[in-house]
Design an enzyme around this catalytic site. Structure first.
Site, PDB file in Angstrom:
ATOM      1  N   SER A  49     -27.854 -42.210   0.388  1.00 22.73           N
ATOM      2  CA  SER A  49     -27.113 -43.150  -0.464  1.00 22.73           C
ATOM      3  C   SER A  49     -25.920 -43.579   0.356  1.00 22.73           C
ATOM      4  CB  SER A  49     -26.622 -42.439  -1.732  1.00 22.73           C
ATOM      5  OG  SER A  49     -25.592 -43.193  -2.348  1.00 22.73           O
ATOM      6  N   TYR A  71     -21.695 -35.788  -6.025  1.00 26.25           N
ATOM      7  CA  TYR A  71     -22.808 -36.643  -5.571  1.00 26.25           C
ATOM      8  C   TYR A  71     -22.619 -36.975  -4.090  1.00 26.25           C
ATOM      9  CZ  TYR A  71     -26.153 -40.576  -5.591  1.00 26.25           C
ATOM     10  OH  TYR A  71     -27.212 -41.420  -5.327  1.00 26.25           O
TER      11      TYR A  71
HETATM   12  N1  LIG Z   1     -30.279 -46.365  -7.946  1.00 25.11           N
HETATM   13  C1  LIG Z   1     -29.419 -46.457  -6.932  1.00 25.11           C
HETATM   14  O1  LIG Z   1     -28.526 -47.346  -6.919  1.00 25.11           O
HETATM   15  C2  LIG Z   1     -29.537 -45.510  -5.763  1.00 25.11           C
HETATM   16  C3  LIG Z   1     -28.852 -45.820  -4.581  1.00 25.11           C
HETATM   17  C4  LIG Z   1     -28.959 -44.952  -3.501  1.00 25.11           C
HETATM   18  C5  LIG Z   1     -29.714 -43.826  -3.590  1.00 25.11           C
HETATM   19  N2  LIG Z   1     -30.364 -43.524  -4.752  1.00 25.11           N
HETATM   20  C6  LIG Z   1     -31.162 -42.305  -4.790  1.00 25.11           C
HETATM   21  O2  LIG Z   1     -32.484 -42.642  -5.148  1.00 25.11           O
HETATM   22  C7  LIG Z   1     -33.128 -41.488  -5.697  1.00 25.11           C
HETATM   23  C8  LIG Z   1     -33.883 -41.904  -6.955  1.00 25.11           C
HETATM   24  O3  LIG Z   1     -32.941 -42.333  -7.907  1.00 25.11           O
HETATM   25  P1  LIG Z   1     -33.182 -43.502  -8.955  1.00 25.11           P
HETATM   26  O4  LIG Z   1     -32.113 -44.472  -8.764  1.00 25.11           O
HETATM   27  O5  LIG Z   1     -34.586 -43.931  -8.924  1.00 25.11           O
HETATM   28  O6  LIG Z   1     -32.845 -42.721 -10.311  1.00 25.11           O
HETATM   29  P2  LIG Z   1     -33.720 -42.226 -11.547  1.00 25.11           P
HETATM   30  O7  LIG Z   1     -34.447 -43.368 -12.120  1.00 25.11           O
HETATM   31  O8  LIG Z   1     -32.759 -41.478 -12.401  1.00 25.11           O
HETATM   32  O9  LIG Z   1     -34.785 -41.237 -10.902  1.00 25.11           O
HETATM   33  C9  LIG Z   1     -34.450 -39.925 -10.506  1.00 25.11           C
HETATM   34  C10 LIG Z   1     -35.746 -39.200 -10.210  1.00 25.11           C
HETATM   35  O10 LIG Z   1     -35.450 -37.900  -9.705  1.00 25.11           O
HETATM   36  C11 LIG Z   1     -36.205 -36.943 -10.464  1.00 25.11           C
HETATM   37  N3  LIG Z   1     -35.478 -35.659 -10.492  1.00 25.11           N
HETATM   38  C12 LIG Z   1     -34.186 -35.456 -10.802  1.00 25.11           C
HETATM   39  N4  LIG Z   1     -33.905 -34.130 -10.762  1.00 25.11           N
HETATM   40  C13 LIG Z   1     -35.058 -33.511 -10.402  1.00 25.11           C
HETATM   41  C14 LIG Z   1     -35.413 -32.160 -10.183  1.00 25.11           C
HETATM   42  N5  LIG Z   1     -34.535 -31.155 -10.333  1.00 25.11           N
HETATM   43  N6  LIG Z   1     -36.681 -31.872  -9.817  1.00 25.11           N
HETATM   44  C15 LIG Z   1     -37.591 -32.867  -9.674  1.00 25.11           C
HETATM   45  N7  LIG Z   1     -37.322 -34.161  -9.852  1.00 25.11           N
HETATM   46  C16 LIG Z   1     -36.049 -34.482 -10.219  1.00 25.11           C
HETATM   47  C17 LIG Z   1     -36.356 -37.574 -11.830  1.00 25.11           C
HETATM   48  O11 LIG Z   1     -37.475 -37.054 -12.538  1.00 25.11           O
HETATM   49  P3  LIG Z   1     -37.343 -35.973 -13.737  1.00 25.11           P
HETATM   50  O12 LIG Z   1     -36.102 -36.292 -14.478  1.00 25.11           O
HETATM   51  O13 LIG Z   1     -38.607 -36.105 -14.490  1.00 25.11           O
HETATM   52  O14 LIG Z   1     -37.265 -34.652 -13.055  1.00 25.11           O
HETATM   53  C18 LIG Z   1     -36.603 -39.013 -11.445  1.00 25.11           C
HETATM   54  O15 LIG Z   1     -37.940 -39.224 -11.092  1.00 25.11           O
HETATM   55  C19 LIG Z   1     -32.014 -40.460  -5.920  1.00 25.11           C
HETATM   56  O16 LIG Z   1     -32.041 -39.512  -4.886  1.00 25.11           O
HETATM   57  C20 LIG Z   1     -30.748 -41.293  -5.823  1.00 25.11           C
HETATM   58  O17 LIG Z   1     -29.641 -40.530  -5.428  1.00 25.11           O
HETATM   59  C21 LIG Z   1     -30.299 -44.349  -5.845  1.00 25.11           C
END
Ligand SMILES: NC(=O)c1ccc[n+]([C@@H]2O[C@H](COP(=O)([O-])OP(=O)(O)OC[C@H]3O[C@@H](n4cnc5c(N)ncnc54)[C@H](OP(=O)(O)O)[C@@H]3O)[C@@H](O)[C@H]2O)c1
Length: 261
Positions: free
Chosen positions: A164, A177
């Site tokens: 990120s 974070y």
């Molecule tokens: N959206 C952004 O702007 C952004 C920017 C940079 C990086 N990211 C990164 O992208 C990744 C995905 O995020 P997203 O934006 O798609 O958010 P999201 O829609 O909230 O998805 C998060 C995912 O992580 C899973 N997860 C969370 N805790 C977990 C655990 N303990 N064990 C297994 N799975 C787990 C969730 O599934 P369950 O809840 O079913 O476990 C879900 O599939 C993250 O690492 C985030 O930091 C996001």
């Protein structure tokens, strides 16, 4: 029917350049594991790779979301299996990889995508519980999955860690974070050096603001219209994964054209 315009040719214009054919890697028959593949960026990546013909394994903790995601990918013609896994839990991770080892000969691409964010809290108000949850999920979880996956990964395979911009840019209220993602970036850089002799590519995948549920955690009113779609972010990653085996992207930073929100 209107006449087609005749293109204007300059007499001494240089001939268009022809690039030599680049043999892009094909995703057919590749086995890809996407942690946190049941929604958000992970699901978009799973969809995009399934469309390219990869066999996709998606994981998450929410069984219903996992089933829904899996049905969606199957309905659009993709090959997918799903597996419940909490990446913070060593036994849960070991179960996942034992099961994968029973059903697949290898993992070609590991995408450490699962992660969480939390409500903003300045450090003096940050609970130890939230600090630990961020580090255990975003950092330790990626370590546990990587360690368990490596025996199943061969020369030519790829590991992607979803970092990120918070790894390198400070935002007040996001210490846990940011620290977890900075740790993940450092882990990724070390892993890349360790994997070089084994011919395993390691990509630090760094999306900027992407329109997913994660924003509900720390900025509910964030301007969604300025964010990237998860599908765009996923397509950028697929392009990097399809590079020929002798080329790699080390840091894939993708941001909204308008910059920070
Ligand atoms: N959206 C952004 O702007 C952004 C920017 C940079 C990086 N990211 C990164 O992208 C990744 C995905 O995020 P997203 O934006 O798609 O958010 P999201 O829609 O909230 O998805 C998060 C995912 O992580 C899973 N997860 C969370 N805790 C977990 C655990 N303990 N064990 C297994 N799975 C787990 C969730 O599934 P369950 O809840 O079913 O476990 C879900 O599939 C993250 O690492 C985030 O930091 C996001």
């Amino acid at each position: 029917m209107p006449k087609k315009p005749v293109p204007h040719k300059k007499p001494n214009a240089p001939k268009p350049r022809h690039f030599p054919h680049v043999a892009l890697r094909r995703m057919e028959d590749q086995v890809v594991l996407v942690t946190g593949g049941n929604r958000g960026i992970g699901l978009a990546i799973a969809h995009a790779l399934a469309r390219e013909g990869a066999s996709v394994i998606i994981t998450g903790r929410d069984e219903q979301a996992l089933r829904h995601a899996s049905d969606e990918i199957t309905r659009s013609g993709g090959s997918v299996v799903s597996h419940l896994c909490d990446i913070r839990d060593e036994d849960s991770v070991d179960n996942l990889f034992t099961d994968i080892g029973r059903h697949f000969p290898q993992i070609d691409v590991l995408i450490n995508n699962a992660g969480l964010a939390q409500p903003n809290a300045h450090i003096e108000k940050l609970s130890l519980e939230n600090w630990r949850a961020a580090l255990e999920t975003n950092l330790t979880g990626a370590f546990l999955c990587t360690r368990a996956a490596l025996p199943l990964m061969r020369r030519g395979s790829t590991i992607v860690n979803n970092v990120s911009i918070a790894a390198t840019t400070a935002f007040a209220g996001m210490a846990a974070y940011s620290a977890s993602k900075a740790g993940l970036l450092s882990f990724t850089n070390t892993l890349r050096e360790e994997m070089r002799p084994r011919g395993i590519r390691v990509i630090a995948f760094t999306p900027g603001a992407t329109n997913t549920d994660i924003w509900k955690q720390f900025w509910k009113e964030a301007p969604r219209e300025k964010m990237m779609a998860a599908e765009s972010v996923a397509d950028a990653l697929v392009s990097a994964l399809c590079l020929p085996p002798n080329a790699t992207v080390q840091d894939l930073v993708i941001t909204p054209t308008g910059g920070a929100l």
